[in-house]
Design an enzyme around this catalytic site. Structure first.
Site, mmCIF file in Angstrom:
data_model
loop_
_atom_site.group_PDB
_atom_site.id
_atom_site.type_symbol
_atom_site.label_atom_id
_atom_site.label_comp_id
_atom_site.label_asym_id
_atom_site.label_seq_id
_atom_site.Cartn_x
_atom_site.Cartn_y
_atom_site.Cartn_z
ATOM 1 C CB SER A 156 -36.029 -22.001 29.600
ATOM 2 O OG SER A 156 -37.710 -21.182 30.062
ATOM 3 C CE1 TYR A 187 -38.360 -27.498 30.404
ATOM 4 C CE2 TYR A 187 -38.827 -24.876 31.262
ATOM 5 C CZ TYR A 187 -38.101 -25.962 30.266
ATOM 6 O OH TYR A 187 -37.975 -25.018 28.266
HETATM 7 P P1 NAD Z 1 -37.623 -30.320 21.355
HETATM 8 O O1 NAD Z 1 -38.387 -31.404 21.768
HETATM 9 O O2 NAD Z 1 -38.432 -29.766 19.762
HETATM 10 O O3 NAD Z 1 -36.172 -30.961 20.996
HETATM 11 C C1 NAD Z 1 -35.615 -31.638 22.411
HETATM 12 C C2 NAD Z 1 -33.988 -32.322 21.301
HETATM 13 O O4 NAD Z 1 -34.095 -32.573 23.083
HETATM 14 C C3 NAD Z 1 -34.714 -33.490 20.547
HETATM 15 O O5 NAD Z 1 -33.465 -33.160 20.095
HETATM 16 C C4 NAD Z 1 -34.792 -34.410 21.615
HETATM 17 O O6 NAD Z 1 -34.288 -35.569 21.076
HETATM 18 C C5 NAD Z 1 -33.819 -34.127 22.792
HETATM 19 N N1 NAD Z 1 -33.621 -35.297 23.708
HETATM 20 C C6 NAD Z 1 -34.625 -35.174 24.818
HETATM 21 N N2 NAD Z 1 -34.440 -36.003 25.430
HETATM 22 C C7 NAD Z 1 -32.851 -36.361 25.371
HETATM 23 C C8 NAD Z 1 -32.213 -37.756 25.819
HETATM 24 N N3 NAD Z 1 -32.236 -37.694 27.056
HETATM 25 N N4 NAD Z 1 -30.914 -37.395 25.618
HETATM 26 C C9 NAD Z 1 -30.578 -36.630 24.475
HETATM 27 N N5 NAD Z 1 -31.701 -36.142 23.400
HETATM 28 C C10 NAD Z 1 -32.638 -35.937 24.356
HETATM 29 O O7 NAD Z 1 -37.691 -28.965 22.408
HETATM 30 P P2 NAD Z 1 -37.095 -27.605 22.086
HETATM 31 O O8 NAD Z 1 -37.995 -26.915 22.231
HETATM 32 O O9 NAD Z 1 -36.317 -27.916 21.202
HETATM 33 O O10 NAD Z 1 -36.520 -27.646 23.628
HETATM 34 C C11 NAD Z 1 -34.855 -27.587 23.462
HETATM 35 C C12 NAD Z 1 -34.001 -27.082 24.136
HETATM 36 O O11 NAD Z 1 -34.667 -24.693 24.585
HETATM 37 C C13 NAD Z 1 -34.765 -27.318 25.821
HETATM 38 O O12 NAD Z 1 -33.490 -27.014 26.663
HETATM 39 C C14 NAD Z 1 -35.989 -26.571 26.355
HETATM 40 O O13 NAD Z 1 -36.099 -26.509 28.033
HETATM 41 C C15 NAD Z 1 -35.323 -25.152 25.580
HETATM 42 N N6 NAD Z 1 -36.580 -24.008 25.474
HETATM 43 C C16 NAD Z 1 -37.637 -24.800 24.587
HETATM 44 C C17 NAD Z 1 -38.767 -23.508 24.818
HETATM 45 C C18 NAD Z 1 -40.045 -23.491 23.753
HETATM 46 O O14 NAD Z 1 -41.244 -22.764 24.058
HETATM 47 N N7 NAD Z 1 -39.576 -24.519 23.000
HETATM 48 C C19 NAD Z 1 -38.487 -22.098 25.542
HETATM 49 C C20 NAD Z 1 -37.586 -22.542 26.313
HETATM 50 C C21 NAD Z 1 -36.618 -23.039 26.656
#
Ligand code: NAD
Length: 260
Positions: A142, A155
């Site tokens: 991130s 985080y």
């Molecule tokens: P999201 O909530 O849409 O997806 C998260 C995914 O992780 C889902 O498929 C969920 O089922 C899975 N998950 C959660 N807990 C779990 C567990 N214990 N075991 C297995 N699977 C699990 O979120 P997202 O925004 O797509 O995030 C994905 C990644 O991107 C994360 O690592 C997040 O930190 C990172 N990220 C997101 C953003 C943002 O703005 N959305 C920015 C930077 C980084």
């Protein structure tokens, strides 16, 4: 480009993970999905994305906070279509609170899911990648792997940690065809961020649209969200021949957030 390769994407039933799984399938990789929620919908979307290449899609529901389940998933993934060639460590959760009020169990689960799970999948995927002299490990960190924000202690700690893990994994494997890199997105409009927008709207008594605008203008100079599709294309680039000498970078796609 990725015909005959197998990609495991953790947390690929939603958001960024699903976007990356679709982009890799579009290049012909067989996909092992993981995550909770809409498994059938995600499987159908990835099959559709990869249909020109007849890609195969499997699923394992391991909870990324549990090392024994991760081991089981890695064994399963290796047995599906051949060993894992591309590992995308993406599963992640968020919780916001000041350090002194941060619930201890939330700290533990964020460190386990957002950081330690990547150590487990990586250590279990590496031997087969090393034997094949080809592998791609992509850690979804991130912009919070590069800079901090208030209220996000666990985080930010986990994401800085995964950038460190990325560098060490890259260094240990640089000479044998296995690369490891991190992607550092800014705001992406997924359920993880929608929760923060909804909380902001409720807290300040403003509309969701206004809360969204505020969120972007506080941090992201481009004033728009990065999309899962854009992140998928960056992951594909890391897997392409042109990406083969990129080792240990933390590549932000954040509309200028970290440039400030
Ligand atoms: P999201 O909530 O849409 O997806 C998260 C995914 O992780 C889902 O498929 C969920 O089922 C899975 N998950 C959660 N807990 C779990 C567990 N214990 N075991 C297995 N699977 C699990 O979120 P997202 O925004 O797509 O995030 C994905 C990644 O991107 C994360 O690592 C997040 O930190 C990172 N990220 C997101 C953003 C943002 O703005 N959305 C920015 C930077 C980084």
């Amino acid at each position: 480009m990725l015909n005959d390769k197998t990609a495991l994407v953790t947390g690929s039933t939603s958001g960024i993970g699903l976007g990356i799984a679709k982009a890799l399938a579009r290049q012909g990789a067989n996909i092992v999905l993981n995550g909770f929620g809409d498994v059938d919908g995600s499987r159908a979307a990835v099959l559709e994305a990869g249909k020109a290449h007849n890609v195969k899609v499997a699923y394992h529901g391991a909870d990324m906070s549990r090392p024994a389940e991760i081991e089981d998933m890695m064994k399963y993934a290796g047995g599906q279509f051949g060993h894992v060639d591309i590992l995308v460590n993406n599963a992640g959760i968020q919780h916001v609170a000041p350090v002194q009020d941060f619930p201890v169990e939330k700290w533990d689960s964020i460190i386990a899911i957002n950081l330690s799970s990547a150590f487990h999948t990586t250590r279990l995927a590496l031997p087969a990648m090393q034997a094949a002299k080809w592998g791609r490990i992509i850690n979804i960190a991130s912009v919070h792997g590069l800079v901090g924000s208030a209220q996000k202690a666990a985080y930010v700690a986990a994401k800085h940690g995964i950038v460190g893990l990325t560098k060490v994994t890259a260094l240990e494997n640089a000479a044998i065809g296995v690369t490891c890199n991190a992607i550092c997105p800014g705001w992406v409009l997924t359920p993880l961020v929608q929760k923060q927008i909804d909380a902001k709207a409720a807290e300040q008594g403003i509309s969701v649209a206004e809360a969204q605008k505020q969120l972007l203008s506080e941090k992201e100079p481009s004033l728009r969200f990065t999309t899962p599709e854009e992140l998928g294309e960056l992951a594909v680039f890391f897997c392409s021949p042109a990406g083969s000498n990129i080792c240990g970078v933390a590549w932000n796609m954040d509309g200028g957030w970290a440039a400030q």
